[in-house]
Design an enzyme around this catalytic site. Structure first.
Site, PDB file in Angstrom:
ATOM      1  N   GLY A 259       0.623   2.726   6.772  1.00  0.00           N
ATOM      2  CA  GLY A 259       1.382   1.552   6.339  1.00  0.00           C
ATOM      3  C   GLY A 259       0.458   0.633   5.595  1.00  0.00           C
ATOM      4  N   SER A 260       0.776  -0.574   5.199  1.00  0.00           N
ATOM      5  CA  SER A 260       1.965  -0.746   4.460  1.00  0.00           C
ATOM      6  C   SER A 260       1.904  -1.990   3.588  1.00  0.00           C
ATOM      7  CB  SER A 260       3.140  -0.745   5.440  1.00  0.00           C
ATOM      8  OG  SER A 260       4.298  -0.951   4.817  1.00  0.00           O
ATOM      9  N   ARG A 261       1.523  -3.199   4.122  1.00  0.00           N
ATOM     10  CA  ARG A 261       1.369  -4.358   3.255  1.00  0.00           C
ATOM     11  C   ARG A 261       0.340  -5.309   3.845  1.00  0.00           C
ATOM     12  NH1 ARG A 261       6.368  -8.076   2.322  1.00  0.00           N
ATOM     13  NH2 ARG A 261       5.138  -9.903   2.866  1.00  0.00           N
TER      14      ARG A 261
ATOM     15  N   MET B  49       0.835  -1.194   0.000  1.00  0.00           N
ATOM     16  CA  MET B  49       0.000   0.000   0.000  1.00  0.00           C
ATOM     17  C   MET B  49       0.872   1.247   0.000  1.00  0.00           C
ATOM     18  SD  MET B  49      -2.896  -1.191   2.766  1.00  0.00           S
ATOM     19  CE  MET B  49      -1.792  -2.246   3.703  1.00  0.00           C
TER      20      MET B  49
END
Length: 208
Positions: A162-164, A80
């Site tokens: 964040g982020s993944r 992301m």
């Protein structure tokens, strides 16, 4: 619509208060501080989505950054960016069996060392979703707990700055069933990452 939880105001209010105070001294710095507050609220936006009727939906907005096999299962990860919506969604129907948090570092989520990062694992038995903090992320906010029933596209959490988000596909899915490629842009709760027939179809992508 904004991501649920009062914590978002904790991020936005300080710059808003500072901005209002600075307006009396410097319109430039006051406007800049208010702009930061506005950005924080925009970052926590939560638009409605229309989930697909079949297949494994993306758990996050962003770009596909990981496709790999591990222990006989396929993992697909979505990175992301700061401009993406950061509300995460259920890739499939299922029942939450466990939600666990693991402390860790804050390496960039695209870094190969990010497997040491802080994360929240949402175990739904047949599949798992892992929310991974990145370089700027400091809080992961899961919305679900053990026993919750999920439908494809339901909101399951949010990562502030964040982020993944990774999804570990059910065991019956193999690498040939993945219908996206690394670097491809996807939308949470809408873009299909994998389907059992491995058939790739044109998927509209909205930008919000």
């Amino acid at each position: 619509m904004f991501a649920r939880g009062s914590w978002k105001w904790v991020y936005a209010l300080p710059s808003a208060v500072v901005g209002l105070a600075l307006l009396a001294v410097s319109s430039l710095w006051g406007v800049l501080a208010l702009a930061v507050s506005g950005f924080v609220l925009w970052f926590h936006r939560d638009p409605e989505r229309t989930p697909p009727h079949e297949g494994v939906a993306s758990p996050a907005d962003g770009k596909v950054s990981v496709i790999r096999e591990e222990d006989g299962r396929v993992r697909v990860g979505v990175f992301m960016n700061v401009t993406d919506v950061h509300v995460n969604r259920a890739p499939l129907d299922g029942t939450v069996e466990a939600v666990s948090h693991r402390s860790g570092g804050h390496r960039p989520a695209f870094d190969k060392e990010s497997h040491h990062n802080e994360r929240v694992r949402i175990d739904c038995g047949e599949f798992e979703v892992v929310l991974i903090a990145g370089a700027f992320a400091r809080r992961i906010h899961p919305y679900v707990e053990a026993g919750d029933e999920l439908e494809r596209g339901d909101r399951i959490g949010h990562i502030s700055f964040g982020s993944r988000a990774d999804v570990l596909l059910p065991r019956e899915y193999d690498r040939g069933d993945v219908v996206v490629e690394e670097g491809e842009k996807v939308a949470a709760g809408e873009t299909v990452l994998a389907r059992r027939d491995g058939r790739r179809v044109e998927q509209p992508l909205r930008v919000e």
